[in-house]
Design a protein around this motif. Sequence first.
Motif, PDB file in Angstrom:
ATOM      1  N   ASP A 180     -25.593 -62.326  51.945  1.00 21.03           N
ATOM      2  CA  ASP A 180     -25.422 -61.993  50.526  1.00 21.03           C
ATOM      3  C   ASP A 180     -24.665 -60.681  50.356  1.00 21.03           C
ATOM      4  O   ASP A 180     -23.825 -60.539  49.463  1.00 21.03           O
ATOM      5  CB  ASP A 180     -26.786 -61.885  49.834  1.00 21.03           C
ATOM      6  N   ILE A 181     -24.935 -59.722  51.220  1.00 20.39           N
ATOM      7  CA  ILE A 181     -24.275 -58.423  51.135  1.00 20.39           C
ATOM      8  C   ILE A 181     -22.796 -58.534  51.499  1.00 20.39           C
ATOM      9  O   ILE A 181     -21.930 -57.916  50.863  1.00 20.39           O
ATOM     10  CB  ILE A 181     -24.991 -57.407  52.051  1.00 20.39           C
ATOM     11  N   LEU A 182     -22.491 -59.344  52.499  1.00 13.97           N
ATOM     12  CA  LEU A 182     -21.101 -59.484  52.946  1.00 13.97           C
ATOM     13  C   LEU A 182     -20.226 -60.214  51.924  1.00 13.97           C
ATOM     14  O   LEU A 182     -18.995 -60.209  52.031  1.00 13.97           O
ATOM     15  CB  LEU A 182     -21.055 -60.200  54.294  1.00 13.97           C
ATOM     16  N   LYS A 183     -20.837 -60.821  50.935  1.00 19.90           N
ATOM     17  CA  LYS A 183     -20.070 -61.430  49.845  1.00 19.90           C
ATOM     18  C   LYS A 183     -19.538 -60.383  48.875  1.00 19.90           C
ATOM     19  O   LYS A 183     -18.648 -60.657  48.073  1.00 19.90           O
ATOM     20  CB  LYS A 183     -20.947 -62.434  49.083  1.00 19.90           C
ATOM     21  N   MET A 184     -20.084 -59.178  48.958  1.00 20.78           N
ATOM     22  CA  MET A 184     -19.652 -58.085  48.079  1.00 20.78           C
ATOM     23  C   MET A 184     -18.435 -57.383  48.665  1.00 20.78           C
ATOM     24  O   MET A 184     -18.256 -57.335  49.882  1.00 20.78           O
ATOM     25  CB  MET A 184     -20.774 -57.042  47.916  1.00 20.78           C
ATOM     26  N   SER A 185     -17.627 -56.827  47.791  1.00 21.46           N
ATOM     27  CA  SER A 185     -16.547 -55.952  48.260  1.00 21.46           C
ATOM     28  C   SER A 185     -17.163 -54.620  48.665  1.00 21.46           C
ATOM     29  O   SER A 185     -18.308 -54.308  48.302  1.00 21.46           O
ATOM     30  CB  SER A 185     -15.532 -55.721  47.143  1.00 21.46           C
ATOM     31  N   ARG A 186     -16.419 -53.798  49.397  1.00 25.34           N
ATOM     32  CA  ARG A 186     -16.949 -52.503  49.801  1.00 25.34           C
ATOM     33  C   ARG A 186     -17.229 -51.614  48.583  1.00 25.34           C
ATOM     34  O   ARG A 186     -18.212 -50.883  48.556  1.00 25.34           O
ATOM     35  CB  ARG A 186     -15.979 -51.803  50.760  1.00 25.34           C
ATOM     36  N   LYS A 187     -16.357 -51.704  47.593  1.00 24.65           N
ATOM     37  CA  LYS A 187     -16.566 -50.904  46.374  1.00 24.65           C
ATOM     38  C   LYS A 187     -17.837 -51.339  45.653  1.00 24.65           C
ATOM     39  O   LYS A 187     -18.637 -50.511  45.210  1.00 24.65           O
ATOM     40  CB  LYS A 187     -15.375 -51.033  45.430  1.00 24.65           C
ATOM     41  N   GLU A 188     -18.033 -52.642  45.535  1.00 22.86           N
ATOM     42  CA  GLU A 188     -19.233 -53.159  44.875  1.00 22.86           C
ATOM     43  C   GLU A 188     -20.485 -52.720  45.632  1.00 22.86           C
ATOM     44  O   GLU A 188     -21.490 -52.333  45.030  1.00 22.86           O
ATOM     45  CB  GLU A 188     -19.167 -54.680  44.796  1.00 22.86           C
TER      46      GLU A 188
ATOM     47  N   PRO B 202     -28.793 -52.450  48.219  1.00 21.52           N
ATOM     48  CA  PRO B 202     -27.918 -53.125  47.256  1.00 21.52           C
ATOM     49  C   PRO B 202     -28.433 -54.450  46.706  1.00 21.52           C
ATOM     50  O   PRO B 202     -27.845 -54.995  45.774  1.00 21.52           O
ATOM     51  CB  PRO B 202     -26.625 -53.330  48.052  1.00 21.52           C
ATOM     52  N   LEU B 203     -29.506 -54.978  47.268  1.00 22.08           N
ATOM     53  CA  LEU B 203     -30.085 -56.233  46.781  1.00 22.08           C
ATOM     54  C   LEU B 203     -31.510 -56.010  46.314  1.00 22.08           C
ATOM     55  O   LEU B 203     -32.240 -55.219  46.902  1.00 22.08           O
ATOM     56  CB  LEU B 203     -30.116 -57.291  47.900  1.00 22.08           C
ATOM     57  N   LYS B 204     -31.888 -56.726  45.267  1.00 21.84           N
ATOM     58  CA  LYS B 204     -33.290 -56.754  44.874  1.00 21.84           C
ATOM     59  C   LYS B 204     -33.925 -57.942  45.573  1.00 21.84           C
ATOM     60  O   LYS B 204     -33.673 -59.086  45.222  1.00 21.84           O
ATOM     61  CB  LYS B 204     -33.426 -56.877  43.353  1.00 21.84           C
ATOM     62  N   ASP B 205     -34.723 -57.649  46.565  1.00 26.38           N
ATOM     63  CA  ASP B 205     -35.334 -58.694  47.371  1.00 26.38           C
ATOM     64  C   ASP B 205     -36.729 -58.245  47.766  1.00 26.38           C
ATOM     65  O   ASP B 205     -36.927 -57.110  48.199  1.00 26.38           O
ATOM     66  CB  ASP B 205     -34.482 -58.963  48.618  1.00 26.38           C
ATOM     67  N   SER B 206     -37.688 -59.130  47.646  1.00 24.95           N
ATOM     68  CA  SER B 206     -39.082 -58.780  47.877  1.00 24.95           C
ATOM     69  C   SER B 206     -39.377 -58.356  49.315  1.00 24.95           C
ATOM     70  O   SER B 206     -40.379 -57.687  49.585  1.00 24.95           O
ATOM     71  CB  SER B 206     -39.990 -59.966  47.518  1.00 24.95           C
ATOM     72  N   PHE B 207     -38.514 -58.758  50.264  1.00 24.70           N
ATOM     73  CA  PHE B 207     -38.785 -58.473  51.672  1.00 24.70           C
ATOM     74  C   PHE B 207     -38.245 -57.117  52.131  1.00 24.70           C
ATOM     75  O   PHE B 207     -38.573 -56.651  53.217  1.00 24.70           O
ATOM     76  CB  PHE B 207     -38.183 -59.570  52.554  1.00 24.70           C
ATOM     77  N   VAL B 208     -37.409 -56.493  51.300  1.00 30.36           N
ATOM     78  CA  VAL B 208     -36.748 -55.253  51.711  1.00 30.36           C
ATOM     79  C   VAL B 208     -37.747 -54.124  51.910  1.00 30.36           C
ATOM     80  O   VAL B 208     -37.631 -53.343  52.864  1.00 30.36           O
ATOM     81  CB  VAL B 208     -35.667 -54.857  50.687  1.00 30.36           C
TER      82      VAL B 208
ATOM     83  N   CYS C 229     -25.301 -49.163  45.904  1.00 24.49           N
ATOM     84  CA  CYS C 229     -26.117 -48.213  46.673  1.00 24.49           C
ATOM     85  C   CYS C 229     -26.253 -46.860  45.973  1.00 24.49           C
ATOM     86  O   CYS C 229     -27.185 -46.101  46.265  1.00 24.49           O
ATOM     87  CB  CYS C 229     -25.522 -48.006  48.058  1.00 24.49           C
ATOM     88  N   SER C 230     -25.326 -46.536  45.095  1.00 23.78           N
ATOM     89  CA  SER C 230     -25.352 -45.241  44.408  1.00 23.78           C
ATOM     90  C   SER C 230     -25.693 -45.376  42.926  1.00 23.78           C
ATOM     91  O   SER C 230     -25.537 -44.432  42.155  1.00 23.78           O
ATOM     92  CB  SER C 230     -23.985 -44.551  44.554  1.00 23.78           C
ATOM     93  N   LYS C 231     -26.175 -46.526  42.535  1.00 26.83           N
ATOM     94  CA  LYS C 231     -26.499 -46.785  41.132  1.00 26.83           C
ATOM     95  C   LYS C 231     -27.518 -45.765  40.621  1.00 26.83           C
ATOM     96  O   LYS C 231     -28.501 -45.463  41.299  1.00 26.83           O
ATOM     97  CB  LYS C 231     -27.074 -48.200  41.003  1.00 26.83           C
ATOM     98  N   PRO C 232     -27.302 -45.216  39.419  1.00 24.56           N
ATOM     99  CA  PRO C 232     -28.267 -44.238  38.881  1.00 24.56           C
ATOM    100  C   PRO C 232     -29.652 -44.834  38.690  1.00 24.56           C
ATOM    101  O   PRO C 232     -29.806 -46.049  38.551  1.00 24.56           O
ATOM    102  CB  PRO C 232     -27.650 -43.861  37.515  1.00 24.56           C
TER     103      PRO C 232
END
Length: 260
Positions: free
Chosen positions: A95-103, A66-72, A108-111
């Motif tokens: 950073d992830i926990l700042k998101m709602s579950r829906k977000e 769910p994040l664009k991060d160089s270390f992932v 994670c399922s973005k085309p």
Amino acid sequence: MNIFLKQSLDYAQQRSYLDDLFTVYPTINNRIRNINTKKWDDVEMAYEQKDKEALIMALLKMPLFPLKDSFVAFLKEDKSAIKRNPKTVERLALDILKMSRKELHDKCSKPKESNRQQGPAFMRFLKNEDFGIEKMSLEKFSQTEKDAILIANNSEMLRFANEHLFYNHPKSPDFIGRMNGRYILGEAKFITENGGHQNTQFEDAMAVLDSNASAIKVAILDGVLYLPSQKKMHLDITGRHSECNIFSALLLKDFLYSVR
């Protein structure tokens, strides 16, 4: 200015360019990526419990992080690094926990982005379009001198270019054809925007034009570079490379029949 470049500029600025270009680079109506229910349950549990390590581990199993991060990418390759790098895990998880579950689910399922699907599109266009000449496999293309377009995989294209056209680039060309006993070798790119990775794509095409390959060298380019601007790519094709064989895929057939 090269006549086919001039025609491409006029086409893009004055005609139904995008409508026609859709036959070459059809945009796929992207569907969301499928998420395994069991794996998503693991994400939700870690999310609810704010278990940062478990959350990162579970999200690495998703179709898209769910994040664009160089270390992932490093963590995906070596999941044991999660335990060795608590500060990185903490930073990502917060950073992830700042998101709602829906977000989180949506990210994670973005085309897939359309520009990541353009790679095979040009070859499909070559296979499907009627150019008035035969499309041949590598074996047949190598055994005849007839006018033809080579239809082959990347390694076969590169091998033929290396062995017969003295092409010395590590990346395979996108197009090899033969008309009236002359070979045509080129790179095909759909430039969707100015700057960034698209500049690199453009430079790949220019490298073919500037190479010493024993063929007529072409850059089969489409996109925003044909629109008037002070941006690098437009200035290049109307300046330094203005006399080169640069043209839209929509003019490929016309170009082939101009070869003498």
